[in-house]
Design a protein around this motif. Structure first.
Motif, PDB file in Angstrom:
ATOM      1  N   LEU A  52       0.834  -1.206   0.000  1.00  0.00           N
ATOM      2  CA  LEU A  52       0.000   0.000   0.000  1.00  0.00           C
ATOM      3  C   LEU A  52       0.866   1.254   0.000  1.00  0.00           C
ATOM      4  N   ALA A  53       1.922   1.231   0.815  1.00  0.00           N
ATOM      5  CA  ALA A  53       2.824   2.376   0.878  1.00  0.00           C
ATOM      6  C   ALA A  53       3.497   2.613  -0.474  1.00  0.00           C
ATOM      7  N   GLY A  60       1.943   9.146  -6.478  1.00  0.00           N
ATOM      8  CA  GLY A  60       2.131  10.496  -5.952  1.00  0.00           C
ATOM      9  C   GLY A  60       0.968  10.981  -5.120  1.00  0.00           C
ATOM     10  N   ALA A  61       0.363  10.090  -4.357  1.00  0.00           N
ATOM     11  CA  ALA A  61      -0.819  10.442  -3.568  1.00  0.00           C
ATOM     12  C   ALA A  61      -0.473  11.434  -2.462  1.00  0.00           C
ATOM     13  N   THR A  62      -1.369  12.380  -2.254  1.00  0.00           N
ATOM     14  CA  THR A  62      -1.249  13.317  -1.132  1.00  0.00           C
ATOM     15  C   THR A  62      -2.518  13.339  -0.290  1.00  0.00           C
ATOM     16  N   ASN A  63      -3.587  12.734  -0.800  1.00  0.00           N
ATOM     17  CA  ASN A  63      -4.886  12.777  -0.126  1.00  0.00           C
ATOM     18  C   ASN A  63      -5.478  11.371  -0.119  1.00  0.00           C
ATOM     19  N   CYS A  77       1.333   2.642   7.812  1.00  0.00           N
ATOM     20  CA  CYS A  77       2.107   2.387   6.592  1.00  0.00           C
ATOM     21  C   CYS A  77       1.843   3.471   5.544  1.00  0.00           C
ATOM     22  N   MET A  78       0.575   3.820   5.363  1.00  0.00           N
ATOM     23  CA  MET A  78       0.225   4.790   4.334  1.00  0.00           C
ATOM     24  C   MET A  78       0.651   6.200   4.714  1.00  0.00           C
ATOM     25  N   LEU A  82       3.237   9.092   2.706  1.00  0.00           N
ATOM     26  CA  LEU A  82       2.789  10.387   2.192  1.00  0.00           C
ATOM     27  C   LEU A  82       3.879  11.443   2.324  1.00  0.00           C
ATOM     28  N   PRO A  83       3.928  12.367   1.396  1.00  0.00           N
ATOM     29  CA  PRO A  83       4.910  13.452   1.508  1.00  0.00           C
ATOM     30  C   PRO A  83       4.500  14.445   2.584  1.00  0.00           C
ATOM     31  N   ALA A  84       5.372  15.360   2.893  1.00  0.00           N
ATOM     32  CA  ALA A  84       5.035  16.439   3.828  1.00  0.00           C
ATOM     33  C   ALA A  84       3.810  17.167   3.298  1.00  0.00           C
TER      34      ALA A  84
END
Length: 219
Positions: A52-53, A60-63, A77-78, A82-84
């Motif tokens: 999943l990660a 490029g998920a952020t949401n 894990c997820m 995620l990015p900052a």
């Protein structure tokens, strides 16, 4: 060589973990504590959490939206992937289970990335629709009430952005989907698997990861 997916023996499975799993101490502790929980079977497999990660990073998920949080392993894990500035909205109904999750989120310093809503998942999904959140999520992980899977998926599709990904856990349901089992949960999972397979709006693939992970990419 094999023309179909290998049936994993215990030895092969442990080898797989030995050369792929990259758990840190917090993830290890979360998984170990959950293993002694009365409902430990609700925990996803560690290689699935890592997958999943990876998916989150690849698209490029952020949401992110998670339906069914339990003790927090999958969300941890997820969130780590995620990015900052990335956010994950976690939906669950059990305050006792998610209290454990909060402890590990804090230990991993990802609390700022996570919002927890304690309410039935369908209620939260409907609320998001009413807030105009259509086409806003990059990744949605479904692992809640099996009888409601199809209802989750229908709304999740609307909330997902084009190119976003839905991942449905327990899609193979310990093999019961291929047996004569007619319990309500099994029938519901079969129904969703068939629906996704026939859904021309998505690209899909059902993978034998963990208890089966059905992926659907919104085109």
């Amino acid at each position: 060589m094999s023309r179909q997916t290998l049936n994993l023996t215990e030895a092969v499975y442990h080898y797989l973990l030995s050369v792929t799993l990259q758990e840190d101490e917090v993830l290890q502790q979360c998984r170990a504590e959950t293993a002694s929980h009365a409902h430990a079977g609700m925990q996803i497999a560690p290689e699935q959490g890592q997958f999943l990660a990876l998916l989150i990073k690849l698209i490029g998920a952020t949401n992110v939206l998670e339906l069914g949080t339990f003790t927090g392993y999958s969300s941890l894990c997820m969130a780590r992937a995620l990015p900052a500035g990335g956010k994950i909205l976690c939906c669950d109904v059990n305050e006792e289970y998610t209290r454990i999750a909060k402890r590990y989120w804090a230990a991993a310093a990802v609390t700022g990335k996570i919002e927890l809503r304690l309410a039935p998942a369908l209620d939260t999904l409907q609320s998001l629709m009413q807030q105009g959140r259509q086409n806003s999520f990059d990744f949605i992980f479904i692992d809640a009430v099996k009888q409601e899977y199809l209802a989750y998926y229908r709304i999740a599709y609307e909330l997902l952005r084009p190119g976003g990904l839905v991942a449905v856990d327990n899609a193979l349901w310990d093999g019961r989907v291929a047996a004569e089992d007619q319990t309500e949960e099994t029938v519901a999972i079969r129904e969703l698997n068939t629906f996704i397979h026939q859904d021309v709006r998505v690209d899909s693939c059902l993978l034998p990861v963990g208890d089966g992970l059905h992926l659907a990419r919104k085109t």
